[in-house]
Design a protein around this motif. Structure first.
Motif, PDB file in Angstrom:
ATOM      1  N   LEU A  57       0.809  -1.212   0.000  1.00  0.00           N
ATOM      2  CA  LEU A  57       0.000   0.000   0.000  1.00  0.00           C
ATOM      3  C   LEU A  57       0.843   1.263   0.000  1.00  0.00           C
ATOM      4  CD1 LEU A  57      -2.826  -0.932   2.553  1.00  0.00           C
ATOM      5  CD2 LEU A  57      -2.692  -1.387   0.099  1.00  0.00           C
ATOM      6  N   ASN A  58       2.136   1.138   0.270  1.00  0.00           N
ATOM      7  CA  ASN A  58       3.034   2.290   0.248  1.00  0.00           C
ATOM      8  C   ASN A  58       3.673   2.510  -1.110  1.00  0.00           C
ATOM      9  OD1 ASN A  58       4.485  -0.120   0.561  1.00  0.00           O
ATOM     10  ND2 ASN A  58       6.269   0.971   1.345  1.00  0.00           N
ATOM     11  N   SER A  59       3.200   1.785  -2.124  1.00  0.00           N
ATOM     12  CA  SER A  59       3.761   1.881  -3.471  1.00  0.00           C
ATOM     13  C   SER A  59       2.641   2.020  -4.492  1.00  0.00           C
ATOM     14  CB  SER A  59       4.615   0.646  -3.784  1.00  0.00           C
ATOM     15  OG  SER A  59       4.917   0.568  -5.156  1.00  0.00           O
ATOM     16  N   GLU A  60       2.645   3.112  -5.222  1.00  0.00           N
ATOM     17  CA  GLU A  60       1.631   3.314  -6.256  1.00  0.00           C
ATOM     18  C   GLU A  60       1.709   2.218  -7.314  1.00  0.00           C
ATOM     19  OE1 GLU A  60      -1.680   5.285  -7.607  1.00  0.00           O
ATOM     20  OE2 GLU A  60      -0.507   5.781  -5.813  1.00  0.00           O
ATOM     21  N   GLU A  61       2.914   1.780  -7.612  1.00  0.00           N
ATOM     22  CA  GLU A  61       3.095   0.713  -8.605  1.00  0.00           C
ATOM     23  C   GLU A  61       2.440  -0.579  -8.142  1.00  0.00           C
ATOM     24  OE1 GLU A  61       6.729  -1.648 -10.919  1.00  0.00           O
ATOM     25  OE2 GLU A  61       7.162   0.005  -9.538  1.00  0.00           O
ATOM     26  N   GLU A  82      -9.134   3.666  -2.264  1.00  0.00           N
ATOM     27  CA  GLU A  82      -9.286   3.154  -0.903  1.00  0.00           C
ATOM     28  C   GLU A  82      -7.954   2.662  -0.363  1.00  0.00           C
ATOM     29  OE1 GLU A  82     -12.353   0.272  -1.152  1.00  0.00           O
ATOM     30  OE2 GLU A  82     -13.980   1.746  -1.116  1.00  0.00           O
ATOM     31  N   CYS A  83      -7.143   2.062  -1.221  1.00  0.00           N
ATOM     32  CA  CYS A  83      -5.809   1.627  -0.798  1.00  0.00           C
ATOM     33  C   CYS A  83      -4.961   2.834  -0.404  1.00  0.00           C
ATOM     34  CB  CYS A  83      -5.131   0.856  -1.916  1.00  0.00           C
ATOM     35  SG  CYS A  83      -5.827  -0.778  -2.233  1.00  0.00           S
ATOM     36  N   ARG A  84      -5.029   3.892  -1.210  1.00  0.00           N
ATOM     37  CA  ARG A  84      -4.248   5.093  -0.894  1.00  0.00           C
ATOM     38  C   ARG A  84      -4.708   5.697   0.430  1.00  0.00           C
ATOM     39  NH1 ARG A  84      -5.836   6.370  -6.513  1.00  0.00           N
ATOM     40  NH2 ARG A  84      -4.186   5.554  -7.883  1.00  0.00           N
ATOM     41  N   TYR A  91      -0.175   6.043   7.915  1.00  0.00           N
ATOM     42  CA  TYR A  91       0.937   7.002   7.973  1.00  0.00           C
ATOM     43  C   TYR A  91       0.683   8.051   9.058  1.00  0.00           C
ATOM     44  CZ  TYR A  91       3.818  10.982   6.372  1.00  0.00           C
ATOM     45  OH  TYR A  91       4.684  12.047   6.302  1.00  0.00           O
ATOM     46  N   ALA A  92      -0.524   8.637   9.049  1.00  0.00           N
ATOM     47  CA  ALA A  92      -0.844   9.699  10.006  1.00  0.00           C
ATOM     48  C   ALA A  92      -0.860   9.168  11.432  1.00  0.00           C
ATOM     49  CB  ALA A  92      -2.189  10.332   9.648  1.00  0.00           C
ATOM     50  N   PRO A 117      -4.089  11.697  -1.074  1.00  0.00           N
ATOM     51  CA  PRO A 117      -5.525  11.398  -1.196  1.00  0.00           C
ATOM     52  C   PRO A 117      -6.269  12.489  -1.967  1.00  0.00           C
ATOM     53  CG  PRO A 117      -4.776  11.147   1.069  1.00  0.00           C
ATOM     54  CD  PRO A 117      -3.673  11.828   0.332  1.00  0.00           C
ATOM     55  N   LEU A 118      -7.364  12.108  -2.589  1.00  0.00           N
ATOM     56  CA  LEU A 118      -8.224  13.073  -3.263  1.00  0.00           C
ATOM     57  C   LEU A 118      -8.885  13.986  -2.225  1.00  0.00           C
ATOM     58  CD1 LEU A 118     -10.036  10.787  -5.861  1.00  0.00           C
ATOM     59  CD2 LEU A 118      -8.449  12.650  -6.401  1.00  0.00           C
ATOM     60  N   PRO A 119      -9.188  15.233  -2.610  1.00  0.00           N
ATOM     61  CA  PRO A 119      -9.974  16.087  -1.710  1.00  0.00           C
ATOM     62  C   PRO A 119     -11.285  15.400  -1.337  1.00  0.00           C
ATOM     63  CG  PRO A 119      -9.098  17.369  -3.540  1.00  0.00           C
ATOM     64  CD  PRO A 119      -8.805  15.930  -3.849  1.00  0.00           C
TER      65      PRO A 119
END
Length: 389
Positions: A57-61, A82-84, A91-92, A117-119
């Motif tokens: 989940l820490n890798s966009e690839e 959702e993964c992002r 992370y937070a 993340p998206l707004p």
């Protein structure tokens, strides 16, 4: 590699393969256990972090590679987002728990090869916005506070907190440079919050957009969606509450940047004198006073402190420590006494929903200090009457 598809798939041994829901389950267990036991909390938290990294989940690839291609395009896009969002939640909270339990970070910025993340307003309307209309996004932790959503407001603050933790725990090779970057980040957060406050006035949107820090990120917000009807800063009912919470945390981050995190050392006799006369402690005291003002506003808007019950206690704690070294308890001025009383009330309210032993201890110390100040004031009044007679 395990699949991160939300649908139930089987591993090679015939058991369901782990997925994003398992990560979220570990996160919830850690949060619940954190109320009573650091050991139990960190046990579940390390499982959450380990599974987060195992699933990629820490890798966009990895997210793009292992999101199921058998589902519709919209469903696949939702799974990816959702993964992002799951990763950035971990992370937070990793930074929050590192501060609370004096632990090192388990996820470093160098590990974050993930789109921000998206707004929140985009995520809520995700199924109606075409792919080409999504805002352009960068990789890595966001550094601007741009809305009332958790990822738009508190995630940038946690990114800055991570830098402070690295600075204080000695992971930085160039501490002077990192400290300078942290100061700039905190100033940027303050500007962002001021722009959000201005934007709550319908006539202030144009004014807020003139800020150099805001204009530099407008392309990230607007993307290429030609029919964009959402304002630059969305008006939300809870925006005022989010702003004062963020302002309080920013003040506490200023305190954390300079002051010792060892609460015991702060009220020992040998350290008390040096801290109360240092320029750093005077600056921390001013920030603690400002944090108390923010807390007073928070109590007016959220009297039970239910907005962020899991996160609030540790920031109240660090925001209150400076009151133990503001000055000689016998000569507390009215504003210091009032700020101290506000913090005590906030701790007591917080303890009603999320009990922590460190808050109980701090409340006892603060009450003792106020009691000493009140007794001294009574004695002074008595002496004055004696002299006058």
């Amino acid at each position: 590699m395990p699949s991160i598809d939300r649908k139930c798939s089987l591993s090679s041994c015939g058991r369901p393969a782990p997925n994003v829901d398992d990560v979220l389950s570990f996160v919830l267990l850690a949060c619940v256990a954190g109320q009573d036991s650091k050991k139990e909390c960190m046990k579940w938290w390390k499982k959450a972090v380990l599974l987060t990294k195992k699933l990629g989940l820490n890798s966009e690839e990895r997210i793009m590679e292992h999101t199921s291609s058998q589902r519709s395009l919209l469903a696949a896009r939702e799974d990816q987002e959702e993964c992002r969002r799951t990763f950035w939640l971990v992370y937070a909270l990793d930074r929050h728990l590192a501060l609370r339990f004096n632990e090192p970070l388990h996820i470093h910025d160098s590990d974050c090869q993930v789109l921000i993340p998206l707004p929140e307003w985009v995520w809520q309307n995700f199924d109606t916005i075409p792919v080409e209309g999504l805002p352009y996004r960068l990789y890595g932790p966001p550094m601007h506070i741009l809305g009332a959503g958790f990822f738009e407001s508190f995630l940038p603050l946690m990114a800055t907190l991570g830098c402070i933790i690295n600075l204080r725990l000695g992971r930085s090779f160039d501490k002077v440079h990192l400290a300078t970057c942290i100061k700039k980040a905190l100033s940027r957060h303050e500007e962002n919050l001021e722009n959000l406050r201005l934007a709550q006035n319908p006539d202030a949107t144009i004014i807020s957009a003139r800020s150099p820090h805001v204009s530099s990120v407008l392309p990230l917000l607007c993307g290429t969606f030609s029919n964009l009807s959402q304002p630059i800063f969305p008006r939300e009912d809870r925006m005022d509450l989010v702003i004062v919470y963020c302002e309080c945390i920013v003040h506490v981050l200023h305190v954390l940047l300079y002051r010792t995190w060892d609460a015991t050392a702060m009220w020992t006799a040998q350290d008390y004198g040096s801290w109360t006369t240092s320029s750093e402690e005077l600056a921390c005291a001013a920030r603690s006073m400002a944090a108390a003002e923010s807390v007073a506003q928070i109590l007016e808007l959220d009297k039970d402190l239910l907005f962020l019950p899991f996160m609030v206690p540790i920031y109240l704690f660090h925001g209150s420590l400076s009151f133990l070294t503001l000055s000689d308890p016998r000569v507390l001025n009215p504003s210091e006494r009032e700020a101290c009383e506000v913090m005590i009330r906030a701790h007591e309210v917080s303890l009603m929903t999320f009990k922590t032993s460190f808050q109980h201890g701090l409340c006892r110390e603060l009450r003792s200090m106020l009691y000493s100040a009140q007794n001294e004031a009574l004695l002074d009044d008595s002496d004055l009457e004696t002299l006058m007679s």
